[in-house]
Design an enzyme around this catalytic site. Structure first.
Site, PDB file in Angstrom:
ATOM      1  N   GLY A 289      16.644  -2.387  -1.939  1.00 22.93           N
ATOM      2  CA  GLY A 289      17.917  -1.972  -2.533  1.00 22.93           C
ATOM      3  C   GLY A 289      17.799  -1.889  -4.045  1.00 22.93           C
ATOM      4  O   GLY A 289      16.714  -1.643  -4.578  1.00 22.93           O
TER       5      GLY A 289
ATOM      6  N   GLY B  64      18.211  -7.259  -6.186  1.00 21.60           N
ATOM      7  CA  GLY B  64      16.978  -8.047  -6.189  1.00 21.60           C
ATOM      8  C   GLY B  64      17.010  -9.182  -7.198  1.00 21.60           C
ATOM      9  O   GLY B  64      16.452 -10.258  -6.963  1.00 21.60           O
TER      10      GLY B  64
ATOM     11  N   GLU C 288      11.796  -4.726  -2.678  1.00 18.05           N
ATOM     12  CA  GLU C 288      11.471  -3.309  -2.867  1.00 18.05           C
ATOM     13  C   GLU C 288      12.719  -2.704  -3.490  1.00 18.05           C
ATOM     14  O   GLU C 288      13.682  -2.389  -2.803  1.00 18.05           O
ATOM     15  CB  GLU C 288      11.136  -2.710  -1.492  1.00 18.05           C
ATOM     16  CG  GLU C 288      10.236  -1.514  -1.580  1.00 18.05           C
ATOM     17  CD  GLU C 288      11.032  -0.245  -1.726  1.00 18.05           C
ATOM     18  OE1 GLU C 288      11.232   0.166  -2.901  1.00 18.05           O
ATOM     19  OE2 GLU C 288      11.461   0.307  -0.717  1.00 18.05           O
TER      20      GLU C 288
ATOM     21  N   CYS D  68      14.398   5.867  -3.088  1.00 19.51           N
ATOM     22  CA  CYS D  68      13.906   5.018  -4.182  1.00 19.51           C
ATOM     23  C   CYS D  68      12.701   5.696  -4.824  1.00 19.51           C
ATOM     24  O   CYS D  68      12.377   5.422  -5.978  1.00 19.51           O
ATOM     25  CB  CYS D  68      13.608   3.615  -3.711  1.00 19.51           C
ATOM     26  SG  CYS D  68      12.485   3.554  -2.353  1.00 19.51           S
TER      27      CYS D  68
HETATM   28  C1  UN1 Z   1      13.126   4.388   0.173  1.00 21.65           C
HETATM   29  O1  UN1 Z   1      13.628   5.297  -0.460  1.00 21.65           O
HETATM   30  O2  UN1 Z   1      13.640   3.236   0.196  1.00 21.65           O
HETATM   31  O3  UN1 Z   1       8.038   7.485   0.271  1.00 21.65           O
HETATM   32  C2  UN1 Z   1      11.909   4.533   1.025  1.00 21.65           C
HETATM   33  C3  UN1 Z   1       9.131   7.884   0.699  1.00 21.65           C
HETATM   34  C4  UN1 Z   1       9.581   7.399   2.046  1.00 21.65           C
HETATM   35  C5  UN1 Z   1      10.210   6.060   1.966  1.00 21.65           C
HETATM   36  C6  UN1 Z   1      11.260   5.879   0.922  1.00 21.65           C
HETATM   37  N1  UN1 Z   1       8.432   7.359   2.919  1.00 21.65           N
HETATM   38  O4  UN1 Z   1       9.848   8.642   0.060  1.00 21.65           O
END
Ligand code: UN1
Length: 506
Positions: A240, A245, A262, A296
């Site tokens: 998140g 975090g 993460e 992310c």
């Molecule tokens: C995320 O956005 O939390 O590498 C994970 C990527 C995907 C996973 C993203 N396999 O964009």
């Protein structure tokens, strides 16, 4: 666009096919309300847990741990094998839930479910490869080794943007490592979570896994806190925001628990003069606009050499403008909506800040013209005079800030001068630049790619990043070690007592 009633019917059909007990979970007075970003309207209320129920789930998981840890790892793998098969059989249903609840376009939703199948395959293989090392002992007739043992209950906290894959990265690995899982999904995607839980329960029943091995707990922040603070939860794996975090990490550390974080990214693509610009532009467009900028790993900064900047900016702007926004189930649509109005407001606030800092919005930023009430936006491309203020923050929306550079050292310095450290991509056909970028004084991110964009990592590699991204690694490579307890063993078969370091004790 279909109506909420139609999406609700599709979601209910998917839940039924997945094996979710609809009447037990979908209740009118549920405090958590499942919504669809496609219409902005409610799908249903969802039964919500109390902190006491979280404690019960952790107690049941702790009980299940006592049995599960004794099951041989390859036999544990059989559960995950069955889970992967069930996910494969229900790919369309899970993907439909992902699209309805998270707004992800269908091909990306299917891709997300594919990640689940892939990680199950990986975990099944891993179940026969939880290798420990042996080391030469300094003592005659002694042997030194390390063994990896199940750790205990794993608490998983996940976000709306990958509502099923992130759970599977953690759960497939945790299960083969011998650990039960208690999962707190995002409040924005409870139906996706119920679907995953139902499939795992089916697999558990088929292979005879202990009750309590998996639980989903639905609720707000208080439910997450109950998981975070429970001393029986050996590992908290949380995906998140960096803000989340910052709270989770110290709280888990205060009770000497383990955490795997993460968190946010601020991912950049560097484009050099030797780059193949077709490849670069297409990767940048997917990285920045894919999932409406809500990964992310989304590309948030474009660091482009001044000699090719105008061309790259022009081509990215044109590509952004040509992306079709609309019903994410429809063929050809590449832009789904933002998850909700708050996400749209956050995007507008960041664009406002960027303008106040002297940024020039070259393209996009406004609501896209879609005949629906959700928050579709045109991806924003913003030339910035300097990398400061808002450019140092992560906004979960499609905003791509552009900065230029003249010297490769300057590009690397700009790249690393943000607080986050998740993912990165260099576009260059110069082998010396590529090696410098991958070297010790190159990109400081957990993922660093050459001629590939920032998002869309494969599950085989460890996934995660440095600095404010939290340092955790999930998914492939040796990320499994975080889910196990390492024991160093000395075995003496010499028939005599010998002390290490030559100590003579009488
Ligand atoms: C995320 O956005 O939390 O590498 C994970 C990527 C995907 C996973 C993203 N396999 O964009």
């Amino acid at each position: 666009m279909k109506t909420t009633a139609e999406f609700r019917a599709r979601a209910e059909a998917a839940l039924a096919a997945l094996g979710v007990d609809h009447d037990a979970w979908c209740v009118d007075d549920g405090a958590v309300r499942a919504r669809s970003p496609l219409t902005g309207e409610e799908l249903c209320g969802v039964r919500t847990h109390t902190a006491a129920e979280v404690a019960d789930a952790v107690a049941a998981a702790s009980e299940a741990f006592l049995t599960w840890r004794e099951v041989p790892a390859p036999v544990r793998g059989a559960l995950v094998k069955r889970l992967g098969e069930l996910i494969g059989e229900h790919k369309e249903d899970l993907a439909a839930l992902v699209t309805i609840e998270a707004g992800k376009i269908h091909t990306e939703a299917l891709g997300e479910v594919q990640e689940m199948i892939d990680i199950c395959d990986f975990a099944v293989g891993l179940s026969r490869q939880l290798y420990g090392r042996t080391m030469p002992s300094e003592r005659v007739g002694h042997r030194l080794q390390e063994t990896w043992q199940p750790l205990g209950v794993v608490g998983v906290i996940s976000a709306f943007n990958f509502p099923v894959a992130v759970w599977s990265w953690n759960t497939a690995i945790a299960l083969v490592c011998g650990d039960p899982v208690v999962w707190k999904p995002s409040e924005l995607t409870p139906l996706c979570a119920l679907g995953c839980d139902a499939l795992l329960r089916r697999a558990m029943a088929e292979v005879g896994a202990p009750e309590g091995l998996h639980a989903v707990v639905i609720g707000d922040r208080a439910i997450g806190e109950a998981l975070v603070d429970d001393p029986r939860v050996a590992l908290v794996s949380a995906t998140g925001s960096t803000r989340m975090g910052r709270e989770v990490g110290p709280r888990v550390a205060a009770r000497f628990g383990r955490s795997l974080l993460e968190l946010g990214g601020n991912n950049a693509v560097i484009v050099t003069p030797s780059a193949n610009l077709d490849q670069a532009v297409s990767s940048i467009v997917f990285g920045a606009a894919g999932t409406a900028g809500q990964r992310c790993t989304s590309t948030r900064r474009l660091l482009v050499h001044e000699s090719v900047a105008d061309e790259v900016v022009g081509r990215v702007a044109r590509a952004f403008e040509s992306l079709q926004a609309g019903d994410p189930f429809a063929d050809g649509v590449l832009l789904g909506p933002l998850v909700n109005e708050a996400a749209f407001d956050a995007m507008q606030a960041s664009l406002e800040k960027a303008r106040a800092q002297g940024g020039e919005v070259v393209s996009g930023g406004e609501r896209a013209d879609v005949d629906a009430d959700g928050f579709w936006v045109r991806p924003a491309l913003v030339r910035m005079p300097a990398q400061e203020g808002v450019v140092l923050t992560e906004t979960f929306a499609p905003i791509l800030y552009v900065l230029t550079w003249s010297d490769f050292d300057e590009a690397i310095a700009l790249h690393n001068a943000v607080p986050q450290g998740l993912s990165s991509g260099l576009f260059s056909n110069d082998v010396l630049e590529a090696e410098r970028y991958l070297g010790a004084s190159g990109a400081d991110t957990g993922i660093a790619n050459v001629n590939a964009g920032t998002s869309g990592a494969e599950i085989g590699g460890a996934f995660g990043g440095e600095k404010e991204t939290g340092g955790g690694r999930e998914s492939g490579s040796d990320a499994w070690r975080a889910y196990m307890r390492r024991a160093t063993n000395t075995i003496n078969y010499s028939g005599s007592v010998q002390l290490a370091q030559g100590v003579d004790f009488g």
